[in-house]
Design a protein around this motif. Structure first.
Motif, PDB file in Angstrom:
ATOM      1  N   ALA A 122      12.184  -0.242   5.018  1.00 54.94           N
ATOM      2  CA  ALA A 122      12.849  -1.013   3.958  1.00 54.94           C
ATOM      3  C   ALA A 122      11.849  -1.985   3.333  1.00 54.94           C
ATOM      4  O   ALA A 122      11.880  -2.248   2.127  1.00 54.94           O
ATOM      5  N   ASN A 123      10.948  -2.498   4.174  1.00 51.76           N
ATOM      6  CA  ASN A 123       9.927  -3.418   3.671  1.00 51.76           C
ATOM      7  C   ASN A 123       8.925  -2.684   2.768  1.00 51.76           C
ATOM      8  O   ASN A 123       8.566  -3.175   1.687  1.00 51.76           O
ATOM      9  N   LEU A 124       8.500  -1.486   3.203  1.00 48.90           N
ATOM     10  CA  LEU A 124       7.581  -0.703   2.371  1.00 48.90           C
ATOM     11  C   LEU A 124       8.239  -0.311   1.043  1.00 48.90           C
ATOM     12  O   LEU A 124       7.579  -0.265  -0.002  1.00 48.90           O
ATOM     13  N   HIS A 125       9.531  -0.025   1.097  1.00 44.97           N
ATOM     14  CA  HIS A 125      10.268   0.326  -0.115  1.00 44.97           C
ATOM     15  C   HIS A 125      10.253  -0.850  -1.107  1.00 44.97           C
ATOM     16  O   HIS A 125      10.035  -0.671  -2.308  1.00 44.97           O
ATOM     17  N   LEU A 126      10.452  -2.052  -0.573  1.00 45.57           N
ATOM     18  CA  LEU A 126      10.369  -3.233  -1.438  1.00 45.57           C
ATOM     19  C   LEU A 126       8.958  -3.377  -2.025  1.00 45.57           C
ATOM     20  O   LEU A 126       8.791  -3.614  -3.230  1.00 45.57           O
ATOM     21  N   LEU A 127       7.948  -3.208  -1.155  1.00 44.31           N
ATOM     22  CA  LEU A 127       6.565  -3.349  -1.636  1.00 44.31           C
ATOM     23  C   LEU A 127       6.239  -2.302  -2.698  1.00 44.31           C
ATOM     24  O   LEU A 127       5.472  -2.559  -3.623  1.00 44.31           O
ATOM     25  N   PHE A 128       6.846  -1.110  -2.572  1.00 42.02           N
ATOM     26  CA  PHE A 128       6.599  -0.069  -3.571  1.00 42.02           C
ATOM     27  C   PHE A 128       7.010  -0.549  -4.965  1.00 42.02           C
ATOM     28  O   PHE A 128       6.240  -0.472  -5.919  1.00 42.02           O
ATOM     29  N   TRP A 129       8.217  -1.073  -5.081  1.00 41.52           N
ATOM     30  CA  TRP A 129       8.687  -1.513  -6.404  1.00 41.52           C
ATOM     31  C   TRP A 129       7.888  -2.706  -6.896  1.00 41.52           C
ATOM     32  O   TRP A 129       7.583  -2.814  -8.087  1.00 41.52           O
ATOM     33  N   LEU A 130       7.527  -3.589  -5.968  1.00 41.69           N
ATOM     34  CA  LEU A 130       6.717  -4.737  -6.386  1.00 41.69           C
ATOM     35  C   LEU A 130       5.328  -4.283  -6.841  1.00 41.69           C
ATOM     36  O   LEU A 130       4.723  -4.894  -7.727  1.00 41.69           O
ATOM     37  N   SER A 131       4.850  -3.176  -6.249  1.00 45.47           N
ATOM     38  CA  SER A 131       3.510  -2.694  -6.622  1.00 45.47           C
ATOM     39  C   SER A 131       3.489  -2.173  -8.060  1.00 45.47           C
ATOM     40  O   SER A 131       2.407  -1.973  -8.629  1.00 45.47           O
ATOM     41  N   LEU A 132       4.647  -1.928  -8.641  1.00 52.26           N
ATOM     42  CA  LEU A 132       4.691  -1.471 -10.034  1.00 52.26           C
ATOM     43  C   LEU A 132       4.671  -2.638 -11.018  1.00 52.26           C
ATOM     44  O   LEU A 132       4.644  -2.435 -12.237  1.00 52.26           O
ATOM     45  N   PHE A 133       4.695  -3.870 -10.506  1.00 54.22           N
ATOM     46  CA  PHE A 133       4.641  -5.046 -11.392  1.00 54.22           C
ATOM     47  C   PHE A 133       3.392  -5.057 -12.287  1.00 54.22           C
ATOM     48  O   PHE A 133       3.520  -5.303 -13.482  1.00 54.22           O
ATOM     49  N   PRO A 134       2.192  -4.833 -11.735  1.00 53.23           N
ATOM     50  CA  PRO A 134       1.017  -4.874 -12.619  1.00 53.23           C
ATOM     51  C   PRO A 134       1.139  -3.897 -13.785  1.00 53.23           C
ATOM     52  O   PRO A 134       0.830  -4.233 -14.926  1.00 53.23           O
ATOM     53  N   PHE A 135       1.629  -2.679 -13.499  1.00 49.87           N
ATOM     54  CA  PHE A 135       1.782  -1.687 -14.558  1.00 49.87           C
ATOM     55  C   PHE A 135       2.817  -2.145 -15.591  1.00 49.87           C
ATOM     56  O   PHE A 135       2.546  -2.160 -16.797  1.00 49.87           O
ATOM     57  N   ALA A 136       4.001  -2.530 -15.125  1.00 53.38           N
ATOM     58  CA  ALA A 136       5.078  -2.920 -16.043  1.00 53.38           C
ATOM     59  C   ALA A 136       4.686  -4.175 -16.828  1.00 53.38           C
ATOM     60  O   ALA A 136       4.964  -4.288 -18.029  1.00 53.38           O
ATOM     61  N   THR A 137       4.012  -5.105 -16.148  1.00 50.40           N
ATOM     62  CA  THR A 137       3.562  -6.333 -16.813  1.00 50.40           C
ATOM     63  C   THR A 137       2.538  -6.014 -17.889  1.00 50.40           C
ATOM     64  O   THR A 137       2.608  -6.531 -19.005  1.00 50.40           O
TER      65      THR A 137
END
Lengths: 194, 194, 194, 194
Positions: C77-92
């Motif tokens: 569940a923690n890795l799943h959260l980190l996955f979506w957060l890892s898309l922040f640089p791209f989306a930003t």
């Protein structure tokens, strides 16, 4: 006191250096083996630098393990070492992109040389802080590896302008010398059960 | 409670900042010294910023060492500091690429100024949490360095538009002032054997 | 058991995400203010995302603090959260480069929405592991923030296609709501002196 | 002794690998869905690699948890594993950019294969250091997953040159096999309350 944070910061920097070096391996556009082949020198440079950073991490790990306290000069001697190591991705990328040409190979040797000197300075700073009777002082002993490496790097730098491959051979040789496990610190540690 | 994680996160961010700055040193295509020479300003900017981040890490290390607890405002004051420090790679890259031109040098000074203010805010937040009798409060004392630096940065920013090299001289000078080990916290710590 | 490593890994990933986002601020070639101005949207996007990652780190910090053990599902569940957060640089980066246009703003909202859902899943996984009488369960309470945020993100995504600035306003608003310190966990902790 | 630092360094490298992979998702210039669509293969490759690195982190976490000491060979076996994992961003980027073409898919399989072998070598090194009666030895048991994966990777590599999608299917399949929580170590741990 504070040693954990010094180690954590150094580990962070070393982990980043060792990983961002791979970014110099630019993903090629083509999908054929022909697209991959020009990357071979860059890949070999990456392997060599990965091993060197691994050696530094390994030795750093052992050296700090026997340090019992952290002093101000140690923090800066450590940052000084990290500075030269941080130039590995640049030197590796330049050497790889230019297929081990003379100047890039010399610069690579220079970075190796400065890092070796910085490591030695850190070692001396820790020994000065720990005292001559310290585990590190006795473990390092006469330190022939630490004294031989800079000499070999200097020879390699000089060689780049005449017989470039000799420089590469020396870089690989020194890496192998260090790769062979250094029994000094571990042996001393075992004996004294630190 | 939680201080370890605050330190670990800060160390991680600082380690990444100090390392990705080197990515602004773009690997040149040529293999001659001529290819390397245009990178000299970028290299010097990198050295300066490396020293500044090193100073921040060092002082941050000492400051958190004497903090005995972590409060909500501290977490945000710390993130605020990390935000301004995270702009170092950008400001360093812009200044280096434009060979210390006026505007980029002014922006660099602005980032230094904001980081200094953010550091001071974090210090005050910790002191507010620890109380006026805390080790940090006594260790920091009148904090002439912390008060002098922002003034010098402001002078440097103003100077960039008339005599650009004065700004660079001030940035180097302030770095040297901080590089000289700060005996305040260490001395107080020694005295009290914290 | 193992909680330290889960925290260390998460801190590492969050520290890298928050720092590499700054790489989307490409160093401009010119040295004038005109060269800097087009970067303003990218800079504002960076500030917004920095605050969001800061909020996630902060809440993650508090949430894991009250977890007493680490289970297999928690790691994922923690890795799943980190996955979506890892898309922040791209989306930003995409939102900043396109000056808050509709589609990029919608994608940014989608990443925020998925991260919020992932955070909620992690929370539920920890509560399931800790039991209904756990500190976290009582601390989170009815969790109006956690329930309100996804609804607001969904409204923002819908709004991007009609009144784009409403989406930005909502993103800023939700960040402010979270920035205001969450007294729930801290208060419960204080009461129980965990 | 020293295990913390080995874990911290590995966590750092894995955190950076998992995060810089996202940099291969280049921010597109257009602001329409059409600009995003060509990134789909790169995104899917990223998801697959994220899961694989997550699996490695997870298993590494469990494996080191039961190691009671750190030996020199372990440090190098660990660095060897990290080396192959560090090639994930490159292999992922190449496969994604070329829409799962034969050669890039084969290279991706090769990196998976080498990482699996490196993991097995690390496991054996730890077991050799811990002794045949160690928790890890009993926990791993016959290790059908560890033996099956390399075989499947080899089949996938061979398949890329005939039916490329079979390779992708195998990569996904193996990831799912590993995603299902490995009850061996956890169960043994529970039984023995390590």
């Amino acid at each position: 006191m504070g040693k954990n944070r010094l180690e954590a910061f150094s580990d962070g920097v070393l982990a980043i250096i060792i990983t961002i070096m791979v970014l110099e391996l630019k993903v090629p556009h083509g999908e054929t083996p022909d697209a991959l082949l020009p990357l071979l020198p860059a890949f070999l440079s990456y392997v060599l630098s990965f091993v060197y950073i691994g050696i530094y991490w390994n030795n750093h790990h052992h050296m700090l393990h026997v340090a019992t306290r952290v002093s101000g000069p140690m923090l800066w001697a450590n940052l000084h070492l990290l500075f030269w190591l941080s130039l590995f991705p640049f030197a590796t990328g330049w050497m790889g992109e230019n297929h081990f040409a003379a100047m890039p190979s010399a610069l690579y040797g220079l970075v190796l040389l400065m890092a070796a000197i910085a490591y030695w300075l850190l070692e001396q700073t820790i020994i000065a802080s720990e005292g001559p009777a310290s585990v590190l002082k006795r473990a390092v002993g006469r330190d022939w590896k630490g004294k031989l490496s800079p000499v070999l790097y200097a020879i390699a730098i000089a060689a780049t302008f005449r017989v470039p491959w000799v420089a590469q051979a020396i870089y690989v040789l020194v890496a192998i010398v260090w790769l062979v496990p250094d029994p000094r610190i571990e042996r001393t540690l075992h004996r004294e059960k630190v």
